[in-house]
Design a protein around this motif. Structure first.
Motif, short mmCIF file in Angstrom:
data_model
loop_
_atom_site.label_atom_id
_atom_site.label_comp_id
_atom_site.label_asym_id
_atom_site.label_seq_id
_atom_site.Cartn_x
_atom_site.Cartn_y
_atom_site.Cartn_z
N THR A 171 0.85 -1.19 0.00
CA THR A 171 0.00 0.00 0.00
C THR A 171 0.88 1.25 0.00
O THR A 171 2.00 1.24 0.52
N TYR A 172 0.37 2.31 -0.61
CA TYR A 172 1.10 3.57 -0.70
C TYR A 172 0.52 4.56 0.29
O TYR A 172 -0.69 4.61 0.47
N HIS A 173 1.38 5.32 0.91
CA HIS A 173 0.95 6.23 1.96
C HIS A 173 1.51 7.62 1.70
O HIS A 173 2.72 7.77 1.55
N GLU A 174 0.61 8.58 1.68
CA GLU A 174 1.08 9.95 1.46
C GLU A 174 1.44 10.58 2.79
O GLU A 174 0.80 10.35 3.81
N LEU A 192 5.93 3.44 0.26
CA LEU A 192 5.35 2.12 0.01
C LEU A 192 5.63 1.20 1.20
O LEU A 192 6.77 1.10 1.66
N LEU A 193 4.57 0.56 1.68
CA LEU A 193 4.76 -0.50 2.68
C LEU A 193 4.72 -1.83 1.95
O LEU A 193 3.73 -2.17 1.30
N ASP A 194 5.82 -2.56 2.02
CA ASP A 194 5.93 -3.81 1.28
C ASP A 194 6.31 -4.92 2.26
O ASP A 194 7.29 -4.78 3.01
N ILE A 195 5.53 -5.97 2.28
CA ILE A 195 5.76 -7.04 3.27
C ILE A 195 6.28 -8.31 2.57
O ILE A 195 5.67 -8.81 1.62
N ASN A 196 7.41 -8.76 3.05
CA ASN A 196 8.08 -9.93 2.49
C ASN A 196 7.27 -11.20 2.80
O ASN A 196 6.98 -11.48 3.96
N PRO A 197 6.88 -11.95 1.76
CA PRO A 197 6.12 -13.17 2.04
C PRO A 197 6.91 -14.18 2.88
O PRO A 197 6.33 -15.08 3.48
N TRP A 198 8.24 -14.02 2.95
CA TRP A 198 9.06 -14.92 3.78
C TRP A 198 8.96 -14.56 5.27
O TRP A 198 9.64 -15.16 6.08
N HIS A 199 8.15 -13.56 5.59
CA HIS A 199 8.12 -13.13 7.00
C HIS A 199 7.61 -14.24 7.91
O HIS A 199 7.89 -14.26 9.11
N THR A 200 6.86 -15.18 7.36
CA THR A 200 6.31 -16.25 8.21
C THR A 200 7.32 -17.37 8.46
O THR A 200 7.11 -18.22 9.31
N THR A 201 8.43 -17.35 7.70
CA THR A 201 9.45 -18.38 7.88
C THR A 201 10.22 -18.11 9.16
O THR A 201 10.70 -17.00 9.37
N LYS A 202 10.37 -19.14 9.98
CA LYS A 202 11.04 -18.92 11.26
C LYS A 202 12.55 -18.94 11.13
O LYS A 202 13.26 -18.33 11.90
N GLU A 203 13.05 -19.68 10.15
CA GLU A 203 14.50 -19.86 10.06
C GLU A 203 15.14 -18.76 9.21
O GLU A 203 14.50 -18.15 8.38
N ARG A 204 16.43 -18.63 9.44
CA ARG A 204 17.19 -17.65 8.70
C ARG A 204 17.43 -18.12 7.26
O ARG A 204 17.63 -17.33 6.36
N ILE A 211 15.00 -9.42 6.31
CA ILE A 211 14.20 -8.21 6.46
C ILE A 211 12.76 -8.56 6.11
O ILE A 211 12.46 -9.01 5.00
N ASP A 212 11.86 -8.34 7.06
CA ASP A 212 10.50 -8.82 6.88
C ASP A 212 9.59 -7.85 6.15
O ASP A 212 8.58 -8.26 5.58
N ALA A 213 9.92 -6.59 6.20
CA ALA A 213 9.10 -5.60 5.50
C ALA A 213 9.94 -4.35 5.29
O ALA A 213 11.02 -4.19 5.90
N ARG A 214 9.46 -3.51 4.41
CA ARG A 214 10.18 -2.27 4.14
C ARG A 214 9.21 -1.12 3.97
O ARG A 214 8.11 -1.30 3.45
N TRP A 215 9.69 0.03 4.37
CA TRP A 215 8.98 1.29 4.15
C TRP A 215 9.85 2.07 3.19
O TRP A 215 10.96 2.48 3.55
N VAL A 216 9.36 2.24 1.95
CA VAL A 216 10.23 2.72 0.89
C VAL A 216 9.81 4.10 0.40
O VAL A 216 8.62 4.34 0.10
N ASP A 217 10.75 5.00 0.31
CA ASP A 217 10.55 6.31 -0.31
C ASP A 217 10.55 6.10 -1.83
O ASP A 217 11.59 5.78 -2.41
N ILE A 218 9.37 6.25 -2.45
CA ILE A 218 9.30 5.89 -3.87
C ILE A 218 9.94 6.94 -4.78
O ILE A 218 10.06 6.73 -5.98
N SER A 219 10.38 8.06 -4.19
CA SER A 219 11.03 9.07 -5.04
C SER A 219 12.50 8.75 -5.26
O SER A 219 13.12 9.25 -6.19
N MET A 222 15.14 4.97 -1.11
CA MET A 222 15.64 4.82 0.27
C MET A 222 14.55 4.14 1.11
O MET A 222 13.38 4.29 0.83
N PHE A 223 14.98 3.38 2.13
CA PHE A 223 13.98 2.62 2.87
C PHE A 223 14.34 2.43 4.35
O PHE A 223 15.49 2.63 4.76
#
Ligand SMILES: *[C@@H]1O[C@H](CO)[C@@H](O)[C@H](O)[C@H]1NC(C)=O
Length: 293
Positions: A171-174, A192-204, A211-219, A222-223
């Motif tokens: 989802t995008y957030h202003e 942009l809030l982007d969630i890694n589908p691997w976040h549910t995996t317990k192992e490394r 990194i389970d999710a990122r908050w990204v500056d779409i301009s 940078m995150f």
């Protein structure tokens, strides 16, 4: 006699696959004549000599049996992509990268990243707290450290599940702010809030998705890195929380969280922030007047 010759073949295979680089097309072994004297001989062989010795003598002609393969069975594709090539480029999301952000623009971009993230999550009622170097910056001066190149926050693993199920993935957030740097004009930036589908995996696993999710500056790409903490082993190690990169916390180090301020906005920090910081950076990081990050 040579120690290695007294080891069973299976151990040698094991050692061999540990010591020699993994190769997908193993070359057939070159066997020396039976009378070849042992190499080295004086007992002063280095690990590398041994590896050469071993791979010459005991590498099987085909790929090793499955039980000897050390590569994890799960093939892990990396979800978040960086432009790559250097340490600096690792701090940009490949999708939005348009060149390295120059020094003067970089500080404000980091500030807007963390402010937009903290205020958005607060508005959504989602708990998140400062972590790692960002928490250290808070401790020292309530701001991003001058040398920081990235920002780190944490959430609980169940928060990641909630965010995904509630439809917040991708989802995008202003974010509106008044330019405090010069003109005083209102500006809008989108994240942009982007969630890694691997976040549910317990192992490394291979560490591609710690990194389970990122908050990204779409301009500019940078995150903020968002990692989830979970109680990995509630039965045998209750109250021990950790991320995929093995940072460990006790429930009482984290909760009840404290409210503070960071870069001028309300921020949440772990209850025993000093312990958390000392554990990660050592006592010196909190007392030294000159600290080389
Ligand atoms: C988030 O969305 C992307 C794009 O649809 C998808 O590839 C990814 O798996 C999603 N993440 C989660 C946690 O579902």
């Amino acid at each position: 006699m040579h120690l290695l010759q007294s080891l069973p073949l299976q151990t040698l295979l094991l050692l061999s696959s540990l010591l020699s680089p993994v190769s997908s097309t193993p070359t057939p072994p070159v066997l020396p004549p039976p009378s070849a004297p042992p190499t080295g001989g004086g007992g002063g062989e280095s690990l590398q000599d041994r590896s050469a010795h071993l791979s010459t003598h005991v590498n099987p002609p085909g790929p090793p049996p499955a039980s000897f393969q050390f590569r994890p069975q799960v093939v892990e594709d990396k979800y978040f992509q960086e432009p790559g090539g250097s340490e600096v480029l690792g701090h940009y999301d490949a999708r939005f990268f348009r060149g390295i952000v120059e020094y003067d623009a970089h500080r404000p971009a980091l500030r807007h990243l963390i402010r937009s993230y903290l205020t958005t999550f607060r508005r959504l009622g989602v708990e998140t707290w400062l972590a790692h170097g960002t928490l250290l910056g808070w401790w020292w001066n309530g701001r991003v450290m001058p040398w920081d190149y990235d920002l780190d926050v944490q959430v609980s693993a169940s928060t990641l599940t909630y965010l995904t199920e509630a439809g917040y993935n991708r989802t995008y957030h202003e974010y509106r702010y008044v330019d405090d740097d010069n003109t005083g004009q209102e500006q809008t930036k989108t994240y942009l809030l982007d969630i890694n589908p691997w976040h549910t995996t317990k192992e490394r696993l291979q560490g591609q998705n710690v990194i389970d999710a990122r908050w990204v500056d779409i301009s500019n790409g940078m995150f903020i890195d968002i990692t989830g903490l979970r109680e990995r082993d509630p039965e045998y190690a209750p109250g021990i929380w950790s991320c995929k990169n093995y940072h460990r916390y006790r429930t009482r180090d984290l909760y009840p969280m404290r409210e503070s301020e960071f870069e001028g906005v309300t921020a949440t920090i772990p209850f025993d922030f000093e312990k958390v910081l000392i554990q990660e950076y050592g006592t010196k990081s909190l007392v030294a007047t000159e600290w080389e990050g």
